[in-house]
Design a protein around this motif. Sequence first.
Motif, PDB file in Angstrom:
ATOM      1  N   VAL A 275      49.441  12.258 -24.498  1.00  0.00           N
ATOM      2  CA  VAL A 275      48.898  11.954 -23.178  1.00  0.00           C
ATOM      3  C   VAL A 275      50.040  11.430 -22.328  1.00  0.00           C
ATOM      4  CG1 VAL A 275      47.214  10.562 -21.922  1.00  0.00           C
ATOM      5  CG2 VAL A 275      46.670  11.402 -24.200  1.00  0.00           C
ATOM      6  N   GLU A 276      50.083  11.858 -21.058  1.00  0.00           N
ATOM      7  CA  GLU A 276      51.196  11.478 -20.173  1.00  0.00           C
ATOM      8  C   GLU A 276      51.313   9.974 -19.991  1.00  0.00           C
ATOM      9  OE1 GLU A 276      51.324  13.587 -16.501  1.00  0.00           O
ATOM     10  OE2 GLU A 276      51.033  15.499 -17.478  1.00  0.00           O
TER      11      GLU A 276
ATOM     12  N   LEU B 292      46.135  13.451 -13.845  1.00  0.00           N
ATOM     13  CA  LEU B 292      46.713  14.603 -13.175  1.00  0.00           C
ATOM     14  C   LEU B 292      47.606  15.394 -14.115  1.00  0.00           C
ATOM     15  CD1 LEU B 292      47.834  13.323  -9.655  1.00  0.00           C
ATOM     16  CD2 LEU B 292      45.870  14.729 -10.223  1.00  0.00           C
ATOM     17  N   THR B 293      47.420  16.668 -14.124  1.00  0.00           N
ATOM     18  CA  THR B 293      48.338  17.529 -14.855  1.00  0.00           C
ATOM     19  C   THR B 293      49.535  17.802 -13.951  1.00  0.00           C
ATOM     20  OG1 THR B 293      47.338  19.545 -13.985  1.00  0.00           O
ATOM     21  CG2 THR B 293      46.406  18.638 -16.043  1.00  0.00           C
ATOM     22  N   HIS B 294      50.579  18.372 -14.512  1.00  0.00           N
ATOM     23  CA  HIS B 294      51.738  18.727 -13.689  1.00  0.00           C
ATOM     24  C   HIS B 294      51.342  19.754 -12.634  1.00  0.00           C
ATOM     25  CE1 HIS B 294      54.657  16.392 -15.865  1.00  0.00           C
ATOM     26  NE2 HIS B 294      54.242  16.899 -17.011  1.00  0.00           N
ATOM     27  N   ALA B 295      50.497  20.691 -13.001  1.00  0.00           N
ATOM     28  CA  ALA B 295      50.050  21.709 -12.043  1.00  0.00           C
ATOM     29  C   ALA B 295      49.257  21.070 -10.908  1.00  0.00           C
ATOM     30  CB  ALA B 295      49.216  22.776 -12.748  1.00  0.00           C
TER      31      ALA B 295
ATOM     32  N   ALA C 220      50.141  21.063  -6.957  1.00  0.00           N
ATOM     33  CA  ALA C 220      49.171  21.545  -5.970  1.00  0.00           C
ATOM     34  C   ALA C 220      48.961  20.496  -4.880  1.00  0.00           C
ATOM     35  CB  ALA C 220      47.847  21.902  -6.643  1.00  0.00           C
ATOM     36  N   LEU C 221      48.886  19.224  -5.271  1.00  0.00           N
ATOM     37  CA  LEU C 221      48.752  18.151  -4.288  1.00  0.00           C
ATOM     38  C   LEU C 221      50.006  18.045  -3.419  1.00  0.00           C
ATOM     39  CD1 LEU C 221      46.966  15.474  -6.469  1.00  0.00           C
ATOM     40  CD2 LEU C 221      46.036  16.567  -4.423  1.00  0.00           C
ATOM     41  N   ALA C 222      51.166  18.280  -3.998  1.00  0.00           N
ATOM     42  CA  ALA C 222      52.403  18.258  -3.218  1.00  0.00           C
ATOM     43  C   ALA C 222      52.400  19.375  -2.177  1.00  0.00           C
ATOM     44  CB  ALA C 222      53.618  18.382  -4.128  1.00  0.00           C
TER      45      ALA C 222
ATOM     46  N   LEU D 169      45.758   8.343  -2.453  1.00  0.00           N
ATOM     47  CA  LEU D 169      45.208   7.786  -3.693  1.00  0.00           C
ATOM     48  C   LEU D 169      45.798   8.404  -4.954  1.00  0.00           C
ATOM     49  CD1 LEU D 169      41.426   7.453  -2.736  1.00  0.00           C
ATOM     50  CD2 LEU D 169      43.172   5.642  -2.857  1.00  0.00           C
ATOM     51  N   THR D 170      46.330   9.603  -4.846  1.00  0.00           N
ATOM     52  CA  THR D 170      46.894  10.283  -6.018  1.00  0.00           C
ATOM     53  C   THR D 170      48.419  10.217  -6.057  1.00  0.00           C
ATOM     54  OG1 THR D 170      46.867  12.406  -4.846  1.00  0.00           O
ATOM     55  CG2 THR D 170      44.944  11.880  -6.226  1.00  0.00           C
ATOM     56  N   TYR D 171      49.014   9.421  -5.178  1.00  0.00           N
ATOM     57  CA  TYR D 171      50.472   9.295  -5.121  1.00  0.00           C
ATOM     58  C   TYR D 171      51.135  10.665  -5.022  1.00  0.00           C
ATOM     59  CZ  TYR D 171      49.570   4.477  -6.448  1.00  0.00           C
ATOM     60  OH  TYR D 171      49.110   3.186  -6.471  1.00  0.00           O
ATOM     61  N   ALA D 172      50.604  11.495  -4.156  1.00  0.00           N
ATOM     62  CA  ALA D 172      51.095  12.865  -4.015  1.00  0.00           C
ATOM     63  C   ALA D 172      52.535  12.928  -3.506  1.00  0.00           C
ATOM     64  CB  ALA D 172      50.178  13.657  -3.084  1.00  0.00           C
TER      65      ALA D 172
END
Length: 186
Positions: A15-16, A22-25, A29-31, A160-163
Amino acid sequence: MTTIGRGTTAHLEKVEAPGSMLTHAAARALAVLRVSTGFVFLWAFFDKTFGWGYSTPSERAWINGGSPTKGFLANLEVGPFKGFFHDIAGAGWANWLFMIGLLGIGLALLLGIGLRIAAAASTLMMAFMWIAEWPLAEGSTNPVTDYHFIYAVVSIVLALTYAGHTWGLGRQWAALPFVQKNRWLL
């Protein structure tokens, strides 16, 4: 393999981080969503400033004496706040606040810094624009939600997701001592 209990074995996945969902993908996508949304705000700023001919013709550009708020606010035809928005249409302070908002939100999203402030500012800006257009009026295409609401929600999700940490300067920004002392600047 790891032993669990009395001789039971299982494969455990790596687990990260605790609580990380959040997965890397998903982070990528958020970026992309962050940069794209930032570009929407920056494009509006530059088009209204220089009159590139998309939404703003050259003769109505801000640098040519045009007003970034007058065309939109002065032509509102519905809603209980129509008079208020007509009164502030073209006011210098309204033009400056709107343009500083577009530029600040756009840069923050594009760079991935100050996303909490950008989320608050874009939500406020989008709320005012929603109220000005008053989609609750009869004949509206959708009285429940529209692009103003979507942009506000997007900016909140990005914060909220630290994008800004993926393909942005969010990690470096968060490590600054001033930001560490003032977490609301994240």
